[in-house]
Design a protein around this motif. Structure first.
Motif, PDB file in Angstrom:
ATOM      1  N   GLY A 255      14.663  43.675  77.438  1.00 27.82           N
ATOM      2  CA  GLY A 255      13.836  43.707  76.240  1.00 27.82           C
ATOM      3  C   GLY A 255      14.664  43.573  74.975  1.00 27.82           C
ATOM      4  N   PHE A 256      15.820  44.255  74.957  1.00 25.60           N
ATOM      5  CA  PHE A 256      16.729  44.120  73.819  1.00 25.60           C
ATOM      6  C   PHE A 256      17.267  42.692  73.755  1.00 25.60           C
ATOM      7  CE2 PHE A 256      20.898  44.058  71.895  1.00 25.60           C
ATOM      8  CZ  PHE A 256      20.749  44.841  70.762  1.00 25.60           C
ATOM      9  N   VAL A 257      17.643  42.149  74.910  1.00 26.22           N
ATOM     10  CA  VAL A 257      18.185  40.791  74.955  1.00 26.22           C
ATOM     11  C   VAL A 257      17.174  39.791  74.405  1.00 26.22           C
ATOM     12  CG1 VAL A 257      18.967  38.949  76.509  1.00 26.22           C
ATOM     13  CG2 VAL A 257      19.793  41.288  76.835  1.00 26.22           C
ATOM     14  N   GLU A 258      15.909  40.001  74.692  1.00 24.92           N
ATOM     15  CA  GLU A 258      14.857  39.108  74.189  1.00 24.92           C
ATOM     16  C   GLU A 258      14.805  39.141  72.663  1.00 24.92           C
ATOM     17  OE1 GLU A 258       9.997  38.652  74.567  1.00 24.92           O
ATOM     18  OE2 GLU A 258      11.119  39.712  76.129  1.00 24.92           O
ATOM     19  N   GLU A 259      14.917  40.333  72.084  1.00 26.12           N
ATOM     20  CA  GLU A 259      14.937  40.439  70.624  1.00 26.12           C
ATOM     21  C   GLU A 259      16.244  39.869  70.059  1.00 26.12           C
ATOM     22  OE1 GLU A 259      12.381  41.510  68.710  1.00 26.12           O
ATOM     23  OE2 GLU A 259      11.271  41.597  70.596  1.00 26.12           O
ATOM     24  N   PHE A 260      17.324  40.128  70.733  1.00 32.60           N
ATOM     25  CA  PHE A 260      18.652  39.634  70.354  1.00 32.60           C
ATOM     26  C   PHE A 260      18.647  38.105  70.273  1.00 32.60           C
ATOM     27  CE2 PHE A 260      23.157  38.751  71.648  1.00 32.60           C
ATOM     28  CZ  PHE A 260      23.823  39.502  70.701  1.00 32.60           C
ATOM     29  N   ALA A 261      17.891  37.458  71.152  1.00 33.30           N
ATOM     30  CA  ALA A 261      17.829  35.993  71.178  1.00 33.30           C
ATOM     31  C   ALA A 261      17.277  35.428  69.877  1.00 33.30           C
ATOM     32  CB  ALA A 261      16.980  35.526  72.356  1.00 33.30           C
ATOM     33  N   LYS A 262      16.405  36.152  69.207  1.00 32.04           N
ATOM     34  CA  LYS A 262      15.875  35.674  67.928  1.00 32.04           C
ATOM     35  C   LYS A 262      17.002  35.504  66.905  1.00 32.04           C
ATOM     36  CE  LYS A 262      11.589  38.328  68.603  1.00 32.04           C
ATOM     37  NZ  LYS A 262      10.754  39.440  68.063  1.00 32.04           N
ATOM     38  N   ILE A 263      17.944  36.434  66.933  1.00 33.43           N
ATOM     39  CA  ILE A 263      19.072  36.368  66.003  1.00 33.43           C
ATOM     40  C   ILE A 263      19.991  35.222  66.381  1.00 33.43           C
ATOM     41  CG2 ILE A 263      20.991  37.672  64.999  1.00 33.43           C
ATOM     42  CD1 ILE A 263      19.440  40.225  66.013  1.00 33.43           C
ATOM     43  N   LEU A 264      20.303  35.115  67.675  1.00 33.58           N
ATOM     44  CA  LEU A 264      21.197  34.046  68.114  1.00 33.58           C
ATOM     45  C   LEU A 264      20.621  32.670  67.796  1.00 33.58           C
ATOM     46  CD1 LEU A 264      22.480  35.312  71.589  1.00 33.58           C
ATOM     47  CD2 LEU A 264      23.485  35.649  69.317  1.00 33.58           C
ATOM     48  N   ASP A 265      19.313  32.540  67.879  1.00 36.19           N
ATOM     49  CA  ASP A 265      18.692  31.248  67.584  1.00 36.19           C
ATOM     50  C   ASP A 265      18.900  30.851  66.130  1.00 36.19           C
ATOM     51  OD1 ASP A 265      17.127  28.959  68.291  1.00 36.19           O
ATOM     52  OD2 ASP A 265      15.412  29.868  67.276  1.00 36.19           O
ATOM     53  N   CYS A 266      19.042  31.830  65.247  1.00 30.11           N
ATOM     54  CA  CYS A 266      19.276  31.542  63.833  1.00 30.11           C
ATOM     55  C   CYS A 266      20.761  31.441  63.494  1.00 30.11           C
ATOM     56  CB  CYS A 266      18.648  32.646  62.972  1.00 30.11           C
ATOM     57  SG  CYS A 266      16.853  32.709  63.061  1.00 30.11           S
ATOM     58  N   HIS A 268      23.645  30.644  66.226  1.00 29.95           N
ATOM     59  CA  HIS A 268      24.382  29.605  66.956  1.00 29.95           C
ATOM     60  C   HIS A 268      23.470  28.620  67.701  1.00 29.95           C
ATOM     61  CE1 HIS A 268      24.859  32.281  70.851  1.00 29.95           C
ATOM     62  NE2 HIS A 268      23.712  31.663  70.847  1.00 29.95           N
ATOM     63  N   ILE A 269      22.185  28.884  67.784  1.00 32.86           N
ATOM     64  CA  ILE A 269      21.196  28.097  68.548  1.00 32.86           C
ATOM     65  C   ILE A 269      21.514  28.138  70.044  1.00 32.86           C
ATOM     66  CG2 ILE A 269      20.096  25.854  68.916  1.00 32.86           C
ATOM     67  CD1 ILE A 269      20.446  25.276  65.968  1.00 32.86           C
ATOM     68  N   CYS A 270      22.759  27.810  70.400  1.00 33.99           N
ATOM     69  CA  CYS A 270      23.221  28.020  71.777  1.00 33.99           C
ATOM     70  C   CYS A 270      24.736  28.126  71.739  1.00 33.99           C
ATOM     71  CB  CYS A 270      22.781  26.888  72.707  1.00 33.99           C
ATOM     72  SG  CYS A 270      23.602  25.303  72.429  1.00 33.99           S
ATOM     73  N   PRO A 271      25.346  28.853  72.678  1.00 32.12           N
ATOM     74  CA  PRO A 271      26.809  28.888  72.732  1.00 32.12           C
ATOM     75  C   PRO A 271      27.351  27.512  73.118  1.00 32.12           C
ATOM     76  CG  PRO A 271      25.827  30.608  74.124  1.00 32.12           C
ATOM     77  CD  PRO A 271      24.739  29.667  73.750  1.00 32.12           C
ATOM     78  N   SER A 272      28.595  27.262  72.753  1.00 32.95           N
ATOM     79  CA  SER A 272      29.246  26.008  73.125  1.00 32.95           C
ATOM     80  C   SER A 272      29.151  25.799  74.632  1.00 32.95           C
ATOM     81  CB  SER A 272      30.705  26.041  72.676  1.00 32.95           C
ATOM     82  OG  SER A 272      31.355  24.830  72.988  1.00 32.95           O
ATOM     83  N   ARG A 273      28.726  24.613  75.051  1.00 27.30           N
ATOM     84  CA  ARG A 273      28.410  24.364  76.446  1.00 27.30           C
ATOM     85  C   ARG A 273      29.646  24.228  77.333  1.00 27.30           C
ATOM     86  NH1 ARG A 273      23.619  22.075  77.503  1.00 27.30           N
ATOM     87  NH2 ARG A 273      23.888  23.046  79.552  1.00 27.30           N
ATOM     88  N   SER A 274      30.645  23.457  76.894  1.00 30.71           N
ATOM     89  CA  SER A 274      31.763  23.139  77.795  1.00 30.71           C
ATOM     90  C   SER A 274      32.567  24.363  78.216  1.00 30.71           C
ATOM     91  CB  SER A 274      32.667  22.069  77.188  1.00 30.71           C
ATOM     92  OG  SER A 274      33.092  22.410  75.888  1.00 30.71           O
ATOM     93  N   PRO A 275      32.889  25.328  77.323  1.00 31.63           N
ATOM     94  CA  PRO A 275      33.587  26.522  77.817  1.00 31.63           C
ATOM     95  C   PRO A 275      32.773  27.315  78.827  1.00 31.63           C
ATOM     96  CG  PRO A 275      33.750  26.371  75.429  1.00 31.63           C
ATOM     97  CD  PRO A 275      32.751  25.352  75.863  1.00 31.63           C
ATOM     98  N   GLN A 276      31.469  27.347  78.650  1.00 31.28           N
ATOM     99  CA  GLN A 276      30.628  28.069  79.602  1.00 31.28           C
ATOM    100  C   GLN A 276      30.743  27.470  80.996  1.00 31.28           C
ATOM    101  OE1 GLN A 276      26.620  29.544  78.283  1.00 31.28           O
ATOM    102  NE2 GLN A 276      26.914  28.007  76.691  1.00 31.28           N
ATOM    103  N   ARG A 277      30.743  26.156  81.078  1.00 29.24           N
ATOM    104  CA  ARG A 277      30.826  25.502  82.377  1.00 29.24           C
ATOM    105  C   ARG A 277      32.143  25.827  83.076  1.00 29.24           C
ATOM    106  NH1 ARG A 277      29.143  19.323  81.915  1.00 29.24           N
ATOM    107  NH2 ARG A 277      29.151  19.572  84.191  1.00 29.24           N
ATOM    108  N   VAL A 278      33.216  25.901  82.291  1.00 27.46           N
ATOM    109  CA  VAL A 278      34.522  26.210  82.873  1.00 27.46           C
ATOM    110  C   VAL A 278      34.579  27.663  83.330  1.00 27.46           C
ATOM    111  CG1 VAL A 278      36.990  26.346  82.407  1.00 27.46           C
ATOM    112  CG2 VAL A 278      35.661  24.425  81.514  1.00 27.46           C
ATOM    113  N   LEU A 279      33.985  28.558  82.562  1.00 21.75           N
ATOM    114  CA  LEU A 279      34.047  29.977  82.905  1.00 21.75           C
ATOM    115  C   LEU A 279      33.276  30.304  84.178  1.00 21.75           C
ATOM    116  CD1 LEU A 279      33.840  31.487  79.317  1.00 21.75           C
ATOM    117  CD2 LEU A 279      35.719  31.807  80.952  1.00 21.75           C
ATOM    118  N   VAL A 280      32.255  29.553  84.486  1.00 27.71           N
ATOM    119  CA  VAL A 280      31.553  29.752  85.756  1.00 27.71           C
ATOM    120  C   VAL A 280      32.547  29.635  86.911  1.00 27.71           C
ATOM    121  CG1 VAL A 280      29.804  28.798  87.311  1.00 27.71           C
ATOM    122  CG2 VAL A 280      29.330  28.974  84.862  1.00 27.71           C
TER     123      VAL A 280
END
Length: 388
Positions: A255-266, A268-280
């Motif tokens: 529930g907190f994460v859902e509210e937190f997403a409103k802030i992130l959308d304003c 970063h919109i989304c985290p940088s994609r390429s580092p995420q793929r490498v970290l997996v």
């Protein structure tokens, strides 16, 4: 133009000021020893860089991703945290952020409004205090005493909790002191937060640099009600040597994460994609590499402790993970004066205690993890000098 007064009254970021002191060093004692900003003193593995180059060149990485981070990284990180703490954490509990600083900033917006209070251990991480100041949230200092190894006490915090208090922040292993908070200390703060219906925000950026094979850092996730009171922050920057990639993580109630997403959308919109793929890939594939680096950092801590034993007048108040917090011997001289002199005349760049809160002028922070053992052993010669 008119600047928000909450922002205008905050001092400029301190790291550039410290770097400016070093520009005056002429090199007479050898190369500058940079113990200022916490930067991994070794590179990421070549395979990580290779995979990142491939990921960065893909069409998928150039497109928008999920606000909360790519699902496969959220799942992989949740599995990783579950193994560390022995209690289930799910992808729904996870948000990927553009570094831990963004995670903290957004968490404070989610938890508190201007006029509320948040408790910070003092000395504090200066970006945490700057964040609260620019948001109009009052930071109340929980004292961390040298005689207690700079570990805070929940009994000191409780009288500071008032009707407008929204959270208590812990940073362990600590920046700036390096102190590693015992599980019992963390548990006591969690109990206080639950009892007073406020949130415990625990920043574990340096979690990977605790002795491998030791006890769990804490038992917060043992409590089946932890999602009501706990927000955990993490950074991939230090453990994977990728501070420039800007990837962090937050764990909290969905529930907190859902509210937190409103802030992130304003933000970063989304985290940088390429580092995420490498970290997996990296979270599992680089486990042994991370453990080896932890051993390197622990060896550097040991070397720094031994080296400082030969420097008259200086004392280590606390040391651990990346940092040593020292008391300098120059009575009547501010930490800023001493740090500037060390940088310009002795070729040692470190940060004054005044960057980390009030009543810290007798202290300096040195990030020993930035340099190798041989360089650490040069530090005593640089410090064995009289202040002019």
């Amino acid at each position: 133009m008119t600047i928000n007064p909450l922002l205008a009254r905050i001092a400029a970021p301190p790291i550039p000021e410290a770097k400016g002191w070093a520009s005056g060093y002429g090199g007479s004692l050898g190369p500058l020893i940079d113990l200022s900003q916490a930067v991994p003193g070794y590179p990421p593995p070549d395979e990580l860089l290779r995979r990142h180059a491939i990921a960065a060149g893909s069409r998928e990485s150039a497109s928008y991703g999920d606000i909360l981070g790519d699902r496969d990284l959220r799942e992989r990180y949740a599995e990783h945290v579950t193994r560390i703490y022995g209690r289930p954490v799910s992808a729904a509990d996870v948000a990927i952020t553009a570094g831990c600083n963004e995670g903290f900033f957004a968490a404070m917006i989610a938890l508190a409004k201007a006029g509320d209070t948040v408790l910070l251990p003092s000395p504090w991480y200066f970006n945490h205090k700057m964040t609260l100041d620019m948001l109009g949230i009052e930071a109340l200092a929980v004292p961390c005493r040298a005689e207690a190894g700079f570990v805070p006490d929940a009994r000191d915090a409780e009288p500071l909790v008032g009707p407008d208090t929204r959270a208590i922040v812990l940073v362990t292993p600590n920046n700036p002191t390096g102190a590693i908070y015992p599980p019992a200390t963390i548990h006591a703060f969690a109990e206080l937060c639950a009892r007073r219906s406020i949130t415990l925000v625990i920043d574990e950026t340096y979690r990977d640099f605790i002795e491998p094979g030791g006890p769990r850092p804490h038992d917060l996730f043992d409590d089946p009600t932890w999602r009501q009171t706990v927000v955990q922050l993490y950074s991939f920057s230090k453990a994977y040597c990728i501070p420039g990639y800007r990837v962090g993580a937050l764990i909290a109630d969905p529930g907190f994460v859902e509210e937190f997403a409103k802030i992130l959308d304003c933000v970063h919109i989304c985290p940088s994609r390429s580092p995420q793929r490498v970290l997996v890939w990296a979270i599992e594939a680089l486990a042994d590499w991370r453990d080896a680096n932890t051993s390197i950092i622990l060896d550097r801590a040991s070397a720094f402790r031994s080296a400082m034993a030969s420097v008259a007048g200086w004392s280590i108040g606390s040391i651990g993970a990346y940092f040593a917090y020292l008391r300098h011997p120059f009575h009547g001289r501010s930490g800023s004066e001493v740090a500037a002199w060390l940088a310009r005349e002795r070729g040692v760049l470190c940060l004054p205690g005044s960057y980390f809160g009030p009543d810290q002028d007798a202290c300096l922070r040195m990030a020993f993890a930035n340099v190798d053992r041989a360089t650490i052993m040069q530090v005593p010669e640089r410090l064995n000098a009289a202040f002019p």
